[in-house]
Structures are given as C-alpha cells and as structure tokens.
Design an enzyme around this catalytic site. Structure first.
Site, PDB file in Angstrom:
ATOM      1  N   THR A  17      -6.223   7.219  -4.705  1.00  0.00           N
ATOM      2  CA  THR A  17      -6.335   7.165  -3.104  1.00  0.00           C
ATOM      3  C   THR A  17      -5.551   8.587  -2.692  1.00  0.00           C
ATOM      4  O   THR A  17      -6.079   9.006  -1.688  1.00  0.00           O
ATOM      5  CB  THR A  17      -5.873   6.171  -2.753  1.00  0.00           C
TER       6      THR A  17
ATOM      7  N   GLU B  12       0.715  -1.191  -0.113  1.00  0.00           N
ATOM      8  CA  GLU B  12       0.045   0.009  -0.038  1.00  0.00           C
ATOM      9  C   GLU B  12       0.769   1.344   0.017  1.00  0.00           C
ATOM     10  O   GLU B  12       0.463   2.250  -0.473  1.00  0.00           O
ATOM     11  CB  GLU B  12      -0.858  -0.084   1.137  1.00  0.00           C
TER      12      GLU B  12
END
Ligand code: HSE
Length: 306
Positions: A181, A128
């Site tokens: 994101t 991530e």
C-alpha cells in the site's frame, strides 16, 4: 466473557471513484481470530497461520490495536491472540484492516462493549498506521460497520453507512503478486485539476445515489476512477484486459480493489458474477501468474463472533 472467536471480513476500499473515502465488506472471505483473556496484562500473538507476519505485539497490527485498547480502557487483563489469515497481505483486500478491525471488535466484546463503531474505527486506524504509515479509514470502517461505508470526513472522523441493494455481488481476482500500500500510494498524484475533481466527486455522488436507489445502471456508470486508477493500473498485469472482459460479461463496473493488485467487479446477481469470474479466469490462466478468484455477496455485518 473470557474468550472470543471472530470473523473479520475482507474489504474492497475506494470502489473506483471513492479514493480513501469508500469501502465495502465481503461476506464470503475473511480472517478468523481467537482472543483469550490472560492475567498477565501482556498482549501475546501465540499463533499465526496463513501468512508470514511478525509475532512481536508491537510489530503486528493486531497486537498494536489490542495494546492500545487495553491501555485506553485501563483493562486489568492481557490477551493471547491466534490469527488465521485466509487471504494474503498485500492483496488489496484489506488484510491489515481485517486484523486491526477484527481485534478492535473482539477486544471491545471482552471489555463489555465499552466503545461504539466510530471509536472502534479510530482504534483500528492506528493498526493501519502501523501497517502502511497512513491512518486510512476506508477498509477498517467497512470491516467494522459491514456493507458499504462512506468516510465523509477524516477530521473529525465521520463514517456514513450506505444502504446497498441485496442483489449486488462482487467478483474479485487476486493476482498473487504483492503490491505494498505504501508504494501504491506514492504513485497517486498529489494534486489534480479541478476538472478531474469535478468528474470524480460527481461519480461519488452517482455511486451513492445508485446504491440508495438500487439503480444498477447508475452504480455502473459511476464506477470510474480518474484519480488513482490511471497510475496504479500500470502496476497490475492485464488490468485493461480483465476490465474489458468483465464488462463484456455483464459487470456494472470494474476497478482496483484498494491499492491492488486485486481487481473487483460489481454485478447484479450471482449468475452474472460467476460469468464474470469465468471471464477473469480466461485472461489469467494464460498469464503464467498465480491467481485466486472470489465471488461474494456484500456482507451486511462487519467483524462478528463465530
Ligand atoms: N484507500 C487506500 C488506498 C486503501 O487506496 O491506498 C488501501 O489501504
């Protein structure tokens, strides 16, 4: 074991009130990946289907996690990785998390189950970081553990699996626009008034209580987000209309899936979930924006061999 094929589920992070702290896995949507041991000690991404992602191992989330784990475990093998993406990056459905967590699960199997779920989540979180610059756990933990999870603490990392009523079904609409994101995190306020925090943490408590007790009204009443949704919804076309239509069709609650643009609704039972899908269709078919709709049970397991 020399080779493994895995399914890594798509995930819905935040679940309205639990920004960065809650997530759940879908049973009907996810990526397929194949991992083959090689003698070279090198990690190679040999095939990618369904998305335009980098083949360089250092730039691909799966490559980053695989290299990290082989290094950490001092493995005497390398890997060839094939990736079949079945939902798009930038969808808000945990695409990078599926690559990261699917890799963590698969490499662990090839290592003879050396690591537990918590450690696998930590490895996947590094994926991530590579994808969006933040070590977020909500998607990857849901993808490793399955079901609903709570990230009770980041330092030290503590993941709590939350029991979930089996009749709970998710309906998802994915407008085919990409929201990164990294960008969606910039619009979330850095500070909030204590009054807002009280409302938010009360809803997290309510949602978790509702999931434990199978109290669908409590689940629905708690699916409110005062922190991220007010700003993020402005990035998503027709958010308010979709929400209103889904609630009218019986949704317990509606929110943004992860950082969007996907929106999720939770409801009791498959019949209601399909009605909600119809209501979402009715809003988006007039919009001129391409979209995909998924109806899915909550996955009881995380990434798994297939
Ligand atoms: N909790 C994260 C966010 C999920 O909302 O930014 C996206 O990875």
């Amino acid at each position: 074991m020399n080779q493994i094929k895995v399914f890594a589920p798509a995930t819905v992070a935040n679940v309205s009130c639990g920004y960065d702290a809650m997530g759940f896995a879908l049973s009907e949507l996810g990526d397929n990946m194949v991992f083959k041991k090689t003698e070279t000690k090198v990690v190679r991404i040999t095939e990618i289907h369904g998305a335009d992602l980098p083949f360089e191992a250092d730039k691909n989330v799966a490559g980053v996690v695989a290299k990290l784990m082989l290094q950490h475990s001092e493995a005497d093998f390398g890997l060839d990785i094939k990736i079949q993406k079945n939902f798009k990056p930038g969808s808000g459905l945990g695409s990078s998390a599926a690559s990261a967590a699917g890799t963590a699960f698969a490499v662990n199997e090839l290592l003879g189950s050396k690591y537990d779920h918590l450690q696998l989540t930590k490895f996947a979180m590094q994926g991530e970081v590579a994808a969006c610059g933040s070590a977020i756990a909500d998607n990857v933990a849901a993808c490793i553990y399955g079901g609903f999870i709570l990230v009770r603490s980041y330092e030290p990392l503590d993941i709590v699996p939350i029991p979930t009523p089996s009749e709970l079904v998710a309906t998802i609409i994915h407008p085919q626009i990409e929201i990164k994101t990294e960008d969606a995190r910039k619009v979330v306020p850095e500070t909030i008034p204590v009054k807002t925090a009280i409302a938010q943490w009360a809803n997290v408590g309510g949602l978790i209580s509702g999931l434990y007790a199978g109290d669908f009204d409590l689940i629905g009443n708690s699916l409110i987000d005062y922190v991220a949704e007010p700003q993020r919804k402005l990035l998503i076309p027709h958010f308010d209309e979709v929400k209103e239509a889904a609630i009218k069709s019986g949704a317990l609650g509606v929110g943004i899936s992860g950082s969007g643009p996907s929106m999720f609704a939770l409801s009791k039972g498959m019949f209601m979930a399909k009605q909600i899908a119809e209501a979402m269709h009715a809003i988006y078919e007039k919009s001129g924006i391409d979209y995909a709709i998924y109806v899915s049970n909550i996955s009881k397991t995380g990434a798994r061999p297939i």
